[in-house]
Design an enzyme around this catalytic site. Structure first.
Site, PDB file in Angstrom:
ATOM      1  CG  PHE A 151      -1.834   0.876   1.251  1.00  0.00           C
ATOM      2  CD1 PHE A 151      -3.064   0.770   0.517  1.00  0.00           C
ATOM      3  CD2 PHE A 151      -1.865   2.129   1.971  1.00  0.00           C
ATOM      4  CE1 PHE A 151      -4.144   1.588   0.673  1.00  0.00           C
ATOM      5  CE2 PHE A 151      -2.887   2.918   1.928  1.00  0.00           C
ATOM      6  CZ  PHE A 151      -4.166   2.766   1.317  1.00  0.00           C
ATOM      7  CD1 TRP A 186       9.766   5.523   6.898  1.00  0.00           C
ATOM      8  CD2 TRP A 186       8.219   7.137   6.156  1.00  0.00           C
ATOM      9  NE1 TRP A 186      10.076   6.578   7.364  1.00  0.00           N
ATOM     10  CE2 TRP A 186       9.433   7.535   6.766  1.00  0.00           C
ATOM     11  CE3 TRP A 186       7.176   7.847   5.677  1.00  0.00           C
ATOM     12  CZ2 TRP A 186       9.768   8.993   6.718  1.00  0.00           C
ATOM     13  CZ3 TRP A 186       7.351   9.254   5.755  1.00  0.00           C
ATOM     14  CH2 TRP A 186       8.452   9.809   6.183  1.00  0.00           C
ATOM     15  CB  SER A 188       4.300  -2.288   5.121  1.00  0.00           C
ATOM     16  OG  SER A 188       4.670  -1.496   6.444  1.00  0.00           O
ATOM     17  CD  GLU A 271     -13.085  -1.906   5.250  1.00  0.00           C
ATOM     18  OE1 GLU A 271     -12.549  -2.892   4.989  1.00  0.00           O
ATOM     19  OE2 GLU A 271     -14.182  -2.051   4.755  1.00  0.00           O
ATOM     20  NE  ARG A 298      12.846 -16.695  39.172  1.00  0.00           N
ATOM     21  CZ  ARG A 298      13.814 -17.156  39.601  1.00  0.00           C
ATOM     22  NH1 ARG A 298      14.296 -18.404  39.100  1.00  0.00           N
ATOM     23  NH2 ARG A 298      14.858 -16.497  40.113  1.00  0.00           N
ATOM     24  CD  GLN A 309      -3.331  -9.248  47.884  1.00  0.00           C
ATOM     25  OE1 GLN A 309      -2.519  -8.280  48.616  1.00  0.00           O
ATOM     26  NE2 GLN A 309      -4.201  -9.766  48.375  1.00  0.00           N
ATOM     27  CD1 TRP A 367       4.906  -8.751  36.119  1.00  0.00           C
ATOM     28  CD2 TRP A 367       3.784  -9.807  34.575  1.00  0.00           C
ATOM     29  NE1 TRP A 367       3.747  -8.142  36.035  1.00  0.00           N
ATOM     30  CE2 TRP A 367       2.943  -8.624  35.001  1.00  0.00           C
ATOM     31  CE3 TRP A 367       3.227 -10.505  33.193  1.00  0.00           C
ATOM     32  CZ2 TRP A 367       1.655  -8.515  34.370  1.00  0.00           C
ATOM     33  CZ3 TRP A 367       1.857 -10.224  32.711  1.00  0.00           C
ATOM     34  CH2 TRP A 367       1.043  -9.060  33.418  1.00  0.00           C
ATOM     35  CD  GLU A 393      -3.102   0.019   8.471  1.00  0.00           C
ATOM     36  OE1 GLU A 393      -4.375   0.162   8.728  1.00  0.00           O
ATOM     37  OE2 GLU A 393      -2.584  -0.807   8.124  1.00  0.00           O
ATOM     38  CB  SER A 396      -2.188   7.445  19.736  1.00  0.00           C
ATOM     39  OG  SER A 396      -1.673   6.137  19.768  1.00  0.00           O
TER      40      SER A 396
END
Length: 412
Positions: A151, A186, A188, A271, A298, A309, A367, A393, A396
């Site tokens: 595109f 740019w 893709s 879309e 672990r 917790q 984590w 696309e 934000s």
């Protein structure tokens, strides 16, 4: 026996047997309840991604290149022609199915999922919606079976302001072809592409109303794909400049009508944002796929990490946000499939899913501790891959503007 005082709340009340309610089948199903066909294609994508794609993910990221056998596998399994009708050799599935495939591939390698997403939600659908019958017959079978698409919209001076493009399309004296001149950046899928959907201005005096869409074969003389960008993430996905040096394109290869390219672009990117939301959900789930087994295995101070917790609250929060992103995204899929306006919801889905993916990727590394910071696991790759979700696309901020505009209109 269970005494009243020992019952849980759920045990102490009765529920109607909805299976015996004849009206039950008429009720609307949850948006995350998928049809048999949708589940079938989701499971097929999940199996292929885990069996065929996963062993090559790290190598492709290191090499910054998608392996040809992976691209061929996408075609062989029908993932590249999801919504293309069977008469054109496609899979004949719906939009939700296409997004489910993108999500499942993203759980393993978002670099591959973006290739599939762009191909299905942008190029394939643009040809289906606005292509002439001649153009459909020429390209849809190839798009479904062999030709990766790209595109080609963005340029050096036209990113968010996409319609400030400088690429021009000049009509020949006899009107039989157009000559495209300019440079796209740019882009893709450009290294793998067999065809480019190129946007160029056929009448710059009309500004954005001169923008026209062209299907350009990758082997056309004068079309050159430049060196791939060295990116933070999605490294196996090719992102290259595309130079158009007096590229001649038959008038028959114009997509839709001259001067309506800007409308096609706006509509199809709405879309595409749902597809990106699916990709980001897949990334977030991929992070959980890595982190949760580790937390369950672990132990420190004689306790499994998953049982602390402080960690319970963190992964519960991430799981809740992933589910909320799913509801936003697949509800928007259903809106699209039912012809309900979905522009605001698509922006919400992309905005929120990209935020959730970033949070899940960051938390999963925390984590996992030290090993999460290494390349022994793919958590660090997801961390790199997710960042572009808030950029491509539609950034934000653009999503927020779109949402705000629709909300203002609703209250006027």
């Amino acid at each position: 026996t269970v005494t009243p005082s020992s019952r849980t709340f759920s045990e102490s009340i009765s529920y109607p047997d909805e299976s015996m309610d004849h009206s039950y089948e008429q009720r609307r199903l949850p948006v995350t309840q998928f049809t048999e066909d949708e589940e079938m294609v989701r499971d097929a994508a999940r199996h292929w991604a885990n069996e065929e794609l996963r062993p090559l993910v790290r190598e492709m990221d290191d090499e910054a290149k998608t392996r040809p056998e992976i691209v061929q596998g996408l075609f062989d399994h029908g993932f590249m022609g999801m919504e293309i009708p069977e008469e054109y050799k496609g899979s004949g599935m719906n939009f939700t199915s296409a997004c489910l495939v993108v999500e499942e591939l993203s759980r393993v390698d978002p670099s591959v999922s973006i290739l599939v997403d762009i191909h299905n939600t942008l190029t394939n659908n643009a040809v289906r919606f606005w292509g002439s019958e001649q153009l459909k017959e020429k390209w849809l079978p190839r798009l479904a079976t062999e030709a990766v698409s790209s595109f080609a919209l963005s340029e050096a001076g036209s990113g968010t302001d996409a319609f400030a493009m400088k690429t021009t399309a000049t009509e020949s004296p006899d009107g039989s072809y157009y000559t495209l001149t300019g440079e796209k950046l740019w882009i893709s899928n450009s290294r793998e592409a067999g065809v480019f959907l190129v946007f160029a201005n056929a009448n710059p005096s009309l500004k954005h109303k001169g923008i026209t869409a062209f299907m350009v074969d990758a082997n056309t003389e004068g079309l050159h794909v430049g060196k791939p960008e060295k990116k933070l993430g999605l490294r196996a996905s090719s992102t290259c400049p595309v130079v158009l040096n007096d590229v001649k394109v038959d008038t028959a290869d114009i997509l839709g009508e001259i001067g309506l390219g800007y409308k096609y672009c706006i509509n199809i990117l709405n879309e595409g944002r749902i597809g990106i939301a699916s990709q980001q959900i897949g990334i977030a789930k991929g992070c959980m796929d890595i982190a949760m087994p580790y937390l369950n295995e672990r132990a420190q101070f004689g306790t499994k990490l998953a049982d602390f917790q402080g960690l319970e609250h963190q992964y519960a929060q991430i799981a809740t946000e992933i589910h909320a992103a799913e509801l936003l995204t697949y509800n928007t899929c259903r809106m699209k499939e039912n012809g309900i306006p979905f522009v605001k919801e698509a922006s919400m889905a992309k905005l929120y899913s990209s935020q959730v993916a970033e949070k899940a990727a960051s938390k999963s590394i925390e984590w996992l501790g030290g090993i999460g910071f290494t390349q022994d696991l793919l958590a660090e790759k997801f961390y790199r891959d997710c960042k572009v979700g808030s950029i491509y696309e539609g950034t934000s901020n653009i999503q927020l503007q779109t949402i705000a505009k629709r909300i203002k209109d609703e209250y006027r």
